[in-house]
Design a protein around this motif. Structure first.
Motif, PDB file in Angstrom:
ATOM      1  N   GLY A   7       0.816  -1.212   0.000  1.00  0.00           N
ATOM      2  CA  GLY A   7       0.000   0.000   0.000  1.00  0.00           C
ATOM      3  C   GLY A   7       0.850   1.263   0.000  1.00  0.00           C
ATOM      4  N   SER A   8       1.927   1.257   0.777  1.00  0.00           N
ATOM      5  CA  SER A   8       2.827   2.424   0.817  1.00  0.00           C
ATOM      6  C   SER A   8       3.501   2.638  -0.532  1.00  0.00           C
ATOM      7  N   LEU A   9       3.949   1.561  -1.156  1.00  0.00           N
ATOM      8  CA  LEU A   9       4.582   1.674  -2.468  1.00  0.00           C
ATOM      9  C   LEU A   9       3.584   2.183  -3.503  1.00  0.00           C
ATOM     10  N   CYS A  10       2.384   1.629  -3.505  1.00  0.00           N
ATOM     11  CA  CYS A  10       1.369   2.082  -4.469  1.00  0.00           C
ATOM     12  C   CYS A  10       0.971   3.532  -4.223  1.00  0.00           C
ATOM     13  N   ASP A  11       0.857   3.925  -2.954  1.00  0.00           N
ATOM     14  CA  ASP A  11       0.529   5.328  -2.661  1.00  0.00           C
ATOM     15  C   ASP A  11       1.623   6.259  -3.170  1.00  0.00           C
ATOM     16  N   TYR A  12       2.879   5.859  -3.038  1.00  0.00           N
ATOM     17  CA  TYR A  12       3.968   6.665  -3.594  1.00  0.00           C
ATOM     18  C   TYR A  12       3.817   6.767  -5.111  1.00  0.00           C
ATOM     19  N   LEU A  13       3.492   5.645  -5.770  1.00  0.00           N
ATOM     20  CA  LEU A  13       3.356   5.643  -7.229  1.00  0.00           C
ATOM     21  C   LEU A  13       2.171   6.502  -7.677  1.00  0.00           C
ATOM     22  N   VAL A  14       1.137   6.621  -6.831  1.00  0.00           N
ATOM     23  CA  VAL A  14       0.037   7.547  -7.114  1.00  0.00           C
ATOM     24  C   VAL A  14       0.566   8.982  -7.092  1.00  0.00           C
ATOM     25  N   LEU A  15       1.341   9.318  -6.058  1.00  0.00           N
ATOM     26  CA  LEU A  15       1.906  10.671  -5.963  1.00  0.00           C
ATOM     27  C   LEU A  15       2.845  10.971  -7.131  1.00  0.00           C
ATOM     28  N   ALA A  16       3.537   9.949  -7.612  1.00  0.00           N
ATOM     29  CA  ALA A  16       4.458  10.127  -8.737  1.00  0.00           C
ATOM     30  C   ALA A  16       3.725  10.195 -10.075  1.00  0.00           C
ATOM     31  N   GLY A  17       2.417   9.930 -10.077  1.00  0.00           N
ATOM     32  CA  GLY A  17       1.637   9.996 -11.306  1.00  0.00           C
ATOM     33  C   GLY A  17       1.663   8.716 -12.132  1.00  0.00           C
ATOM     34  N   LEU A  18       2.179   7.621 -11.568  1.00  0.00           N
ATOM     35  CA  LEU A  18       2.274   6.365 -12.314  1.00  0.00           C
ATOM     36  C   LEU A  18       1.101   5.429 -12.050  1.00  0.00           C
ATOM     37  N   LEU A  19       0.351   5.687 -10.991  1.00  0.00           N
ATOM     38  CA  LEU A  19      -0.888   4.974 -10.690  1.00  0.00           C
ATOM     39  C   LEU A  19      -1.946   6.007 -10.349  1.00  0.00           C
ATOM     40  N   SER A  20      -3.201   5.583 -10.392  1.00  0.00           N
ATOM     41  CA  SER A  20      -4.282   6.417  -9.876  1.00  0.00           C
ATOM     42  C   SER A  20      -5.016   5.591  -8.836  1.00  0.00           C
ATOM     43  N   ARG A  21      -5.801   6.264  -8.027  1.00  0.00           N
ATOM     44  CA  ARG A  21      -6.527   5.570  -6.979  1.00  0.00           C
ATOM     45  C   ARG A  21      -7.985   5.985  -7.037  1.00  0.00           C
ATOM     46  N   SER A  22      -8.864   4.978  -7.037  1.00  0.00           N
ATOM     47  CA  SER A  22     -10.294   5.272  -7.004  1.00  0.00           C
ATOM     48  C   SER A  22     -11.040   4.038  -6.535  1.00  0.00           C
ATOM     49  N   GLY A  23     -12.137   4.265  -5.856  1.00  0.00           N
ATOM     50  CA  GLY A  23     -12.985   3.173  -5.420  1.00  0.00           C
ATOM     51  C   GLY A  23     -12.294   2.149  -4.541  1.00  0.00           C
ATOM     52  N   GLY A  24     -11.343   2.568  -3.723  1.00  0.00           N
ATOM     53  CA  GLY A  24     -10.672   1.646  -2.825  1.00  0.00           C
ATOM     54  C   GLY A  24      -9.579   0.812  -3.460  1.00  0.00           C
ATOM     55  N   GLY A  25      -9.258   1.095  -4.706  1.00  0.00           N
ATOM     56  CA  GLY A  25      -8.214   0.332  -5.381  1.00  0.00           C
ATOM     57  C   GLY A  25      -7.352   1.218  -6.251  1.00  0.00           C
ATOM     58  N   TYR A  26      -6.402   0.591  -6.890  1.00  0.00           N
ATOM     59  CA  TYR A  26      -5.459   1.305  -7.750  1.00  0.00           C
ATOM     60  C   TYR A  26      -5.742   0.976  -9.211  1.00  0.00           C
ATOM     61  N   ALA A  27      -5.329   1.867 -10.090  1.00  0.00           N
ATOM     62  CA  ALA A  27      -5.447   1.655 -11.535  1.00  0.00           C
ATOM     63  C   ALA A  27      -4.193   2.199 -12.204  1.00  0.00           C
ATOM     64  N   VAL A  28      -3.867   1.614 -13.347  1.00  0.00           N
ATOM     65  CA  VAL A  28      -2.722   2.094 -14.125  1.00  0.00           C
ATOM     66  C   VAL A  28      -3.277   2.939 -15.262  1.00  0.00           C
ATOM     67  N   PRO A  29      -2.925   4.226 -15.320  1.00  0.00           N
ATOM     68  CA  PRO A  29      -3.386   5.052 -16.434  1.00  0.00           C
ATOM     69  C   PRO A  29      -2.941   4.445 -17.768  1.00  0.00           C
ATOM     70  N   VAL A  30      -3.744   4.620 -18.791  1.00  0.00           N
ATOM     71  CA  VAL A  30      -3.459   4.028 -20.103  1.00  0.00           C
ATOM     72  C   VAL A  30      -2.055   4.386 -20.580  1.00  0.00           C
ATOM     73  N   GLU A  31      -1.669   5.634 -20.396  1.00  0.00           N
ATOM     74  CA  GLU A  31      -0.357   6.072 -20.859  1.00  0.00           C
ATOM     75  C   GLU A  31       0.762   5.334 -20.135  1.00  0.00           C
ATOM     76  N   ALA A  32       0.597   5.114 -18.838  1.00  0.00           N
ATOM     77  CA  ALA A  32       1.612   4.409 -18.064  1.00  0.00           C
ATOM     78  C   ALA A  32       1.603   2.920 -18.366  1.00  0.00           C
ATOM     79  N   ALA A  33       0.415   2.344 -18.557  1.00  0.00           N
ATOM     80  CA  ALA A  33       0.309   0.908 -18.845  1.00  0.00           C
ATOM     81  C   ALA A  33       1.064   0.557 -20.116  1.00  0.00           C
ATOM     82  N   HIS A  34       1.057   1.459 -21.068  1.00  0.00           N
ATOM     83  CA  HIS A  34       1.756   1.220 -22.330  1.00  0.00           C
ATOM     84  C   HIS A  34       3.232   0.905 -22.095  1.00  0.00           C
ATOM     85  N   LEU A  35       3.830   1.543 -21.098  1.00  0.00           N
ATOM     86  CA  LEU A  35       5.259   1.355 -20.822  1.00  0.00           C
ATOM     87  C   LEU A  35       5.550   0.434 -19.641  1.00  0.00           C
ATOM     88  N   LEU A  36       4.604   0.290 -18.699  1.00  0.00           N
ATOM     89  CA  LEU A  36       4.894  -0.379 -17.441  1.00  0.00           C
ATOM     90  C   LEU A  36       4.213  -1.731 -17.255  1.00  0.00           C
TER      91      LEU A  36
END
Length: 110
Positions: free
Chosen positions: A64-93
Motif C-alpha cells: 500500500g505504501s509503495l502504491c501510494d507513492y506511485l500515485v503521488l508520482a503519477g504512475l498509478l491512480s486511486r479510485s474506489g478503494g483500489g489502484y489503476a494504471v493510467p493508459v499512458e503508463a500501462a503502455h510502458l509499465l
C-alpha cells in the motif's frame, strides 16, 4: 489517449547531493514496483493493496505504501478503494505491452 505521461514535478532542495539522493530513491521504488510486476497485476485487475500483497507474498502495508507513492508520482491512480494504471503508463509499465520498459529491472527478492 489523454496525452503523454506527466510526472509530478519535484521541488529542488538547492543541494545537489540531496536532489541526487531523492532521484535515486524514486528510481529504486519504481524498479521495485517493476520487479514485483505491480503495474501488470493492477492492469490485469488485482487492484487492492490486500490482494496485491497476497500475490506478492508481502505485507499489505508495504504494498500500500509503495502504491501510494506511485500515485503521488503519477504512475498509478486511486479510485474506489483500489489502484489503476493510467493508459499512458500501462503502455510502458505493463509487462504484457510490447513497449514495456522494465525488461531489465532487477529481479524481486521477496
Amino acid at each position: 489517449m489523454r496525452g503523454p505521461i506527466r510526472f509530478v514535478p519535484r521541488a529542488r532542495s538547492g543541494h545537489a547531493e540531496l536532489d541526487a539522493l531523492a532521484a535515486d530513491h524514486r528510481r529504486s521504488l519504481v524498479l521495485r514496483a517493476l520487479a514485483l510486476d505491480l503495474f501488470t497485476m493492477i492492469a490485469a485487475g488485482t487492484r487492492t493493496a490486500a490482494a496485491l500483497a497476497r500475490r506478492c507474498g508481502t505485507s499489505e502495508l508495504s504494498v500500500g505504501s509503495l502504491c501510494d507513492y506511485l500515485v503521488l508520482a503519477g504512475l498509478l491512480s486511486r479510485s474506489g478503494g483500489g489502484y489503476a494504471v493510467p493508459v499512458e503508463a500501462a503502455h510502458l509499465l505493463d509487462r504484457r505491452s510490447p513497449a514495456f520498459v522494465g525488461r531489465d529491472a532487477p529481479p524481486s527478492h521477496r
